[in-house]
Design a protein around this motif. Sequence first.
Motif, PDB file in Angstrom:
ATOM      1  N   TRP A   1       0.845  -1.206   0.000  1.00 47.11           N
ATOM      2  CA  TRP A   1       0.000   0.000   0.000  1.00 47.11           C
ATOM      3  C   TRP A   1       0.872   1.246   0.000  1.00 47.11           C
ATOM      4  CZ3 TRP A   1      -4.788   1.746  -0.718  1.00 47.11           C
ATOM      5  CH2 TRP A   1      -5.150   2.984  -0.191  1.00 47.11           C
TER       6      TRP A   1
ATOM      7  N   GLN B   1       2.639   7.502  -6.321  1.00 44.58           N
ATOM      8  CA  GLN B   1       1.667   8.537  -6.681  1.00 44.58           C
ATOM      9  C   GLN B   1       1.994   9.859  -5.982  1.00 44.58           C
ATOM     10  OE1 GLN B   1      -0.522   7.944  -8.959  1.00 44.58           O
ATOM     11  NE2 GLN B   1      -0.965   5.744  -8.951  1.00 44.58           N
TER      12      GLN B   1
ATOM     13  N   ASP C   1       3.021  13.521  -7.651  1.00 42.85           N
ATOM     14  CA  ASP C   1       2.324  14.770  -7.309  1.00 42.85           C
ATOM     15  C   ASP C   1       3.307  15.788  -6.721  1.00 42.85           C
ATOM     16  OD1 ASP C   1      -0.110  13.784  -8.111  1.00 42.85           O
ATOM     17  OD2 ASP C   1      -0.961  13.546  -6.111  1.00 42.85           O
TER      18      ASP C   1
ATOM     19  N   PHE D   1      -9.219   4.211  -5.461  1.00 44.57           N
ATOM     20  CA  PHE D   1      -8.118   4.012  -4.523  1.00 44.57           C
ATOM     21  C   PHE D   1      -6.727   4.231  -5.095  1.00 44.57           C
ATOM     22  CE2 PHE D   1     -11.524   0.897  -3.343  1.00 44.57           C
ATOM     23  CZ  PHE D   1     -11.949   1.545  -2.198  1.00 44.57           C
TER      24      PHE D   1
ATOM     25  N   ALA E   1      -2.971   9.427  -5.299  1.00 43.93           N
ATOM     26  CA  ALA E   1      -2.440   9.793  -3.978  1.00 43.93           C
ATOM     27  C   ALA E   1      -3.521  10.387  -3.088  1.00 43.93           C
ATOM     28  CB  ALA E   1      -1.274  10.767  -4.134  1.00 43.93           C
ATOM     29  N   VAL E   2      -4.310  11.293  -3.648  1.00 45.53           N
ATOM     30  CA  VAL E   2      -5.329  11.955  -2.840  1.00 45.53           C
ATOM     31  C   VAL E   2      -6.391  10.961  -2.373  1.00 45.53           C
ATOM     32  CG1 VAL E   2      -6.709  12.680  -4.839  1.00 45.53           C
ATOM     33  CG2 VAL E   2      -6.811  14.007  -2.708  1.00 45.53           C
TER      34      VAL E   2
ATOM     35  N   LYS F   1      -5.784   7.841  -1.767  1.00 43.46           N
ATOM     36  CA  LYS F   1      -5.153   7.028  -0.723  1.00 43.46           C
ATOM     37  C   LYS F   1      -5.140   7.781   0.614  1.00 43.46           C
ATOM     38  CE  LYS F   1      -2.401   4.428  -4.053  1.00 43.46           C
ATOM     39  NZ  LYS F   1      -2.754   3.016  -3.911  1.00 43.46           N
ATOM     40  N   LEU F   2      -4.973   9.095   0.544  1.00 41.65           N
ATOM     41  CA  LEU F   2      -5.065   9.891   1.769  1.00 41.65           C
ATOM     42  C   LEU F   2      -6.454   9.735   2.392  1.00 41.65           C
ATOM     43  CD1 LEU F   2      -3.248  13.217   0.732  1.00 41.65           C
ATOM     44  CD2 LEU F   2      -2.367  11.400   2.201  1.00 41.65           C
TER      45      LEU F   2
ATOM     46  N   THR G   1      -8.577   7.245   1.866  1.00 40.67           N
ATOM     47  CA  THR G   1      -8.786   5.853   2.285  1.00 40.67           C
ATOM     48  C   THR G   1      -8.229   5.607   3.689  1.00 40.67           C
ATOM     49  OG1 THR G   1      -8.650   5.130  -0.013  1.00 40.67           O
ATOM     50  CG2 THR G   1      -8.312   3.438   1.671  1.00 40.67           C
ATOM     51  N   GLU G   2      -7.053   6.148   3.946  1.00 43.07           N
ATOM     52  CA  GLU G   2      -6.437   5.923   5.259  1.00 43.07           C
ATOM     53  C   GLU G   2      -7.249   6.529   6.397  1.00 43.07           C
ATOM     54  OE1 GLU G   2      -1.827   5.510   3.632  1.00 43.07           O
ATOM     55  OE2 GLU G   2      -2.429   7.312   4.731  1.00 43.07           O
TER      56      GLU G   2
END
Lengths: 498, 498, 498
Positions: free
Chosen positions: A474, A481, A485, C436, C439-440, C442-443, C445-446
């Motif tokens: 993960w 990613q 960015d 998912f 990057a955004v 994933k932020l 999701t966490e």
Amino acid sequence: MKYHVALKRVVVALLVAVLWISAASGQVSTVTDECIACHASVTPGLVDNWRKSRHANVTPAEALKKTELQRRLSADSIPEKLAGVVVGCAECHTLNAASHKDTFVHHDQQIHLTVTPKDCAVCHLVEARQYEKNLMSHARKNLVGNPAYQALIEATNAPHVFDGAQISLGPVDTKTNEESCFHCHGTAVEVTGKEIRGTDFGDMEFPKLSGWPNQGVGRFNPDGSQGSCSSCHPRHQFSIKGARKPHTCSQCHKGPDVPAYKIYSVSKHGNLAASLGGESKYEEVPWVVGKDFSAPTCAACHVSLVVTSEGDVISKRTHQMNDRLPWRLFGLPYAHPHPASPDTTIIRNKEGISLPTSFDGTPASGKFLIGKDEQNKRREAMQRLCLACHTRDWVNGHWERLENTIASTNLMTLTATQIMQQAWTLGLADPHRSMFDEAVEKLWTEQWLFFANSVRLASAMMGADYGVFADGRWQMAKRIQELNDYVTFLRVTKQSKP
Amino acid sequence: MKYHVALKRVVVALLVAVLWISAASGQVSTVTDECIACHASVTPGLVDNWRKSRHANVTPAEALKKTELQRRLSADSIPEKLAGVVVGCAECHTLNAASHKDTFVHHDQQIHLTVTPKDCAVCHLVEARQYEKNLMSHARKNLVGNPAYQALIEATNAPHVFDGAQISLGPVDTKTNEESCFHCHGTAVEVTGKEIRGTDFGDMEFPKLSGWPNQGVGRFNPDGSQGSCSSCHPRHQFSIKGARKPHTCSQCHKGPDVPAYKIYSVSKHGNLAASLGGESKYEEVPWVVGKDFSAPTCAACHVSLVVTSEGDVISKRTHQMNDRLPWRLFGLPYAHPHPASPDTTIIRNKEGISLPTSFDGTPASGKFLIGKDEQNKRREAMQRLCLACHTRDWVNGHWERLENTIASTNLMTLTATQIMQQAWTLGLADPHRSMFDEAVEKLWTEQWLFFANSVRLASAMMGADYGVFADGRWQMAKRIQELNDYVTFLRVTKQSKP
Amino acid sequence: MKYHVALKRVVVALLVAVLWISAASGQVSTVTDECIACHASVTPGLVDNWRKSRHANVTPAEALKKTELQRRLSADSIPEKLAGVVVGCAECHTLNAASHKDTFVHHDQQIHLTVTPKDCAVCHLVEARQYEKNLMSHARKNLVGNPAYQALIEATNAPHVFDGAQISLGPVDTKTNEESCFHCHGTAVEVTGKEIRGTDFGDMEFPKLSGWPNQGVGRFNPDGSQGSCSSCHPRHQFSIKGARKPHTCSQCHKGPDVPAYKIYSVSKHGNLAASLGGESKYEEVPWVVGKDFSAPTCAACHVSLVVTSEGDVISKRTHQMNDRLPWRLFGLPYAHPHPASPDTTIIRNKEGISLPTSFDGTPASGKFLIGKDEQNKRREAMQRLCLACHTRDWVNGHWERLENTIASTNLMTLTATQIMQQAWTLGLADPHRSMFDEAVEKLWTEQWLFFANSVRLASAMMGADYGVFADGRWQMAKRIQELNDYVTFLRVTKQSKP
């Protein structure tokens, strides 16, 4: 008043010494007796701890009577002076006095403060020789002799100063290095002078040491040797039981760069050790798999002499450790065939840099890294241990996944590196000053230093979430990613700067 | 049906009570017998757990017969009523009934639910007095009485709402506070009313408590006292063995703000405790270093009465704990000489804010923090313990590194703070609403609250990677770079806003 | 040479077999004797480990003589063939041979490699039936049958490639999935062919398995069953002691998505287990609270048959586990009433997606999730255990906080989700390709997968800092602010793109 305390201590010390001598049936050497006479009251915890040790209770002569498999010392013969007495203070701290720069006269004895692998080798010769071939004994040398690692140390430890616009890095101080990188890798222990210190027994002269205290695995010792046996066999009990438990390895192998212990602890092996380890016999030599222990610890697979209950040797004791490792999972920046020599400062990748792989993933040339044959030999040596409890299809399936994971994590390192290289090319970060000091470079570094390493170790030990959500895949995917960015943010920001 | 169950329980309870009375040879008080008569079936786990305790098996009168060093209670005399019976339910839960606002009548007895340090002080007077001087007993008071800490609590616990453009913070609810900050720091336990509850023995009236359950170290109790002994001596076994093991401290000292346990666990001390602690005797009073234990736990250095095998006292038992701490490693935002009073709400830095240091690192004035002399006294008290197992040069070398690290981590905090202050000055964040609620402010906060603290604790305990890659120096350096980039992103973003 | 080794092994094996047969008083079946004859030397660790097990030492017939509460097997009757011999190799590995696709002929026996819940059910019928209703037995099915989870797997495990401008995701390889998500959730173990392998006893034919090795809780087995009992009862000791210790659960419940073990370890319960667990009796059936154990482990509250010292049942043994869970704390993305069926692929939220809640927090309709009545029943079942050691006001106070925390963490998830949805609406991220992979995303999701889960588990177990600074409320609040800033950075960056 102080004199009064000192007098009381001397009396107590003498009394203790008398009791001790009578109890120990004459096996403690006279010189060690003298040490204990005072140190039983000066450093009581140290002395009482030693009394629990095998060193304090068995003479080398007795130890040599064991069968070869049961034997815990490996020199063919032991100097006569040492053979008949238990291994006490004087036996170790006066050994090889001439070669020790930290030797000093203390109560008429030539004492040295540090005890080194060269000293231990008097009885544990084979282990000391093997350890010289272990990467660990070169852990300091390989750091200080490699410009790439030096840059990483500086980017980590240097004081950072802000002038209102820019951040600049000052010089790293020695004490900081000693308690960060060199805590595990080893300091340079050097005699810097002498000093008089007041003690309960009056003023005395002692050598002053730099780099002290330290028990790092690649410590530079005042006798010119490298390493510290007490990294894993801590003073003064030197317990094999302790060394065989995973907590010992965890001292240096738990952080995000090498989360081996964390991963082990959530593996089936680690669970068994934690849940049922109390039923194991951690003192036995040789160590009978399934009987003395069911839950393999780090030592069981990487170090110990393991036999079947019929006495067949499954794996020999080794202190080289990497002799069963076909791969070095630790990415620099990619995982690669294990280095051929423990001295990795000699390695050059195709660009001539002291790293075992290039930035595009190509391993350094064959003379620096082990070849396929040696890899196969090492894999087989490790698998013999797996096969003691697992069937061949289990073992093969496990190793196929591990080698697949080496490839997939190397790919994820490559992708991150390509993004990083683009940023360097665009002038958004400067690799010439350092590859590790800017935020974006640190993001890239963690991709291989933390996440790819964690995933590989999780694969090697079946450590579940450390391959997924706990600094695992993960995070590898997220970091790629994020990195992309971040580079974009840097580019736009740079263009927008007033 | 319910009546049937209740009847069965009464019969069982009576039977148990009879068996229990005969077994306990009259040492259990009549009132406690009555408690057990029902509670053995109502809360069987609690009662059986108590039966394993020393409280259930030794009367204070017997306990007083021990020599001074062996004694586990410290009041000069014990009230006659308590001395001859074991310490059971009634002995604690009816003590000082008049001063307890949570006292209620229960089966004709004046019972209170909470047992407080004031109650324990009846037998453990010295410990209770010492604990009053411990920062921990003020852990709640110091939070709720300090506007700066209140702002941190709100920024952490408040509900965050998004209106499509802005994030706003709602009021923090009490229950959330109680199970976050106040879980460790302590809640305010107050009687809010009474309620009738149906039980197996019919309807009964009980007091209703707010802030309950809680065992935080600075709990406000219904008798006006502060603290909870069961934070470390959990009910109802109250085991000294448990309190001496590091897991007890880990309950509140493991997270990223105070990762003491994590660091200890990878130190040599922690390894020895984990690997060889099974050989230690954790019940002995006094505690003989090297004999009863070789692996120091938190308690060994910070709390316990430690002696040599000859009975010389190395360190006295203390429940003040900070009386051996020259520095407060915990940065607010900088590490500083230990506060002089456990009530830190009185501290003012030079700007008049309730913090022990200013934003430029200047410590608060001398009346609030201990001076050099007291620091030296405390350092020596701690070093006496180090010296039980280590030589003077070892101990000096270790402490020199620690004090070097205090300076270097304070510098890294200063740099981050300067960047933060620039952002505040530029209007990129707003310190007036709160210093902790915006993302950039949280990045800054972690620099001193997580990373600098981790590095200092790693230095104090030789905890390797927690000073490097595990919330260590790597993260301190990275955060400075990140923070600077982030401020730039905010600036450019703000300029670009439509 | 190889022949020589093989011959030696055969002789040793025969000798061992003879000794073994005489020692085991005829209780080992003839077929198992034959297995051991070779396997004692081929897989010695496995065989010696089994010898320590209750399986190796007690016959089912003997086990059935125990009282109902003491009994460890639950089938009403045991097939005659099995009842009179101890449970050895052949007893398990030849059971239900016809239904096992991995059955093969090995030394004239129909052997299968995998032993499945269906096999264990021959003696442990009730447990196997209960486990079928456990979410865990569907852990694989629920992943592979749900497009939303598939997207999460891909975003985590897929190889990421950079073309100089864009990152693209390649197809996930099976081996990677097997050692990441499916390590815990379970692989599909399938027979893919046969292979001849050279062994010490000559060439032999074995089935080739895919998805092997694996012991995931929802494994697809070659006999069509789901699950693996050795997830928690590892081969070949199958120790109840091990299963009752928290380390077993930690194998899959320690990472940031479900940090249950970490939280437990800093709870009072976890501290007691670590500090005083050595005094507990982990082998007793039934398990007497307060006597056999004082420190509840995961099993004590979620699985085991717990009784009072008078033999009153506090809670029945269950392998369904979720039958005491009113809430599913694990957010998808919000915490919600527990699913009604262990097969969660059937769930549809109001938008028709296979998730138990909608993006605005609305739970899926009543047929998919349990209702208030079932929630109350489950809450009461769990509270009966709490009440064995805690008073009613304690228990109520604890549960009120937990349910408050479910609401407050769901709110913090909602806020993050609203910010995420705005970014999707603005085209700053693309939810259609995957929710998912950026990057955004994933932020976001966490926020629910790591932080909200951690806070809820910390609330459920009183695990202090995991609700505050260790992936707790601090991180939840920080992430909302970060997410909002990040969306702004993306917006400005996108506008500024050349």
